[in-house]
Design a protein around this motif. Structure first.
Motif, PDB file in Angstrom:
ATOM      1  N   SER A  47       0.829  -1.204   0.000  1.00 33.07           N
ATOM      2  CA  SER A  47       0.000   0.000   0.000  1.00 33.07           C
ATOM      3  C   SER A  47       0.868   1.260   0.000  1.00 33.07           C
ATOM      4  O   SER A  47       1.984   1.267   0.524  1.00 33.07           O
ATOM      5  CB  SER A  47      -0.939   0.023   1.213  1.00 33.07           C
ATOM      6  N   ARG A  48       0.337   2.311  -0.581  1.00 33.67           N
ATOM      7  CA  ARG A  48       1.058   3.588  -0.618  1.00 33.67           C
ATOM      8  C   ARG A  48       1.281   4.140   0.786  1.00 33.67           C
ATOM      9  O   ARG A  48       2.254   4.813   1.034  1.00 33.67           O
ATOM     10  CB  ARG A  48       0.336   4.603  -1.495  1.00 33.67           C
ATOM     11  N   ARG A  55       4.833   5.124   2.357  1.00 29.32           N
ATOM     12  CA  ARG A  55       5.023   6.481   2.885  1.00 29.32           C
ATOM     13  C   ARG A  55       5.504   6.461   4.334  1.00 29.32           C
ATOM     14  O   ARG A  55       6.394   7.204   4.722  1.00 29.32           O
ATOM     15  CB  ARG A  55       3.704   7.232   2.747  1.00 29.32           C
TER      16      ARG A  55
END
Length: 150
Positions: A141-142, A146
């Motif tokens: 997942s982004r 991040r």
């Protein structure tokens, strides 16, 4: 427990459709849990994108709890790890419309000595890892990318 996971999976497309039609404002948290040796926790959810590794977390109502309280609750419910809200610090807050809703997402981090996990039906799999490369090129997942990048 398996039945609840099937219900979550079956209901996910309807929730996505509702988000796209209604475009509600929602609030969510993601939690990056770390251990003293540098490992961090990644999970695969049993609903929606079941192949993607992500961070644990969920929704909350700001009138009822803070992001740190929500993160502590979600970690306890999903993974069986009890941490006080004071253990969490905010890494990032962002607004996203990725799922068709206006989502205020806060990513928090905490360190835990408790490596034992008790998975709820929402979590298909969880792993403590040292680097994303350990996931063998699986989708990530982004929000996980991040958070780890910070």
């Amino acid at each position: 427990m398996r039945f609840r996971a099937m219900l979550l999976r079956a209901g996910s497309p309807f929730a996505q459709l509702w988000f796209r039609v209604r475009k509600p404002t929602t609030f969510g948290v993601k939690a990056l849990l770390r251990q003293a040796d540098g490992r961090f926790l990644v999970v695969r959810h049993s609903y929606a994108d079941t192949r993607r590794w992500a961070l644990p977390g969920g929704g909350y109502k700001p009138a009822r709890e803070t992001p740190a309280e929500a993160a502590a609750r979600e970690i306890r419910e999903e993974l069986g790890i009890a941490l006080p809200p004071s253990a969490f610090t905010v890494l990032d807050t962002t607004v996203t419309t990725l799922e068709g809703k206006h989502d205020n997402l806060t990513t928090l981090t905490a360190t835990t000595a408790d490596g034992g996990l008790r998975l709820s039906p929402e979590i298909a799999e969880a792993r403590w890892i040292s680097a994303l490369e350990e996931l063998d090129d699986a989708p990530v997942s982004r929000w996980l990318l991040r958070a780890v990048g910070r």
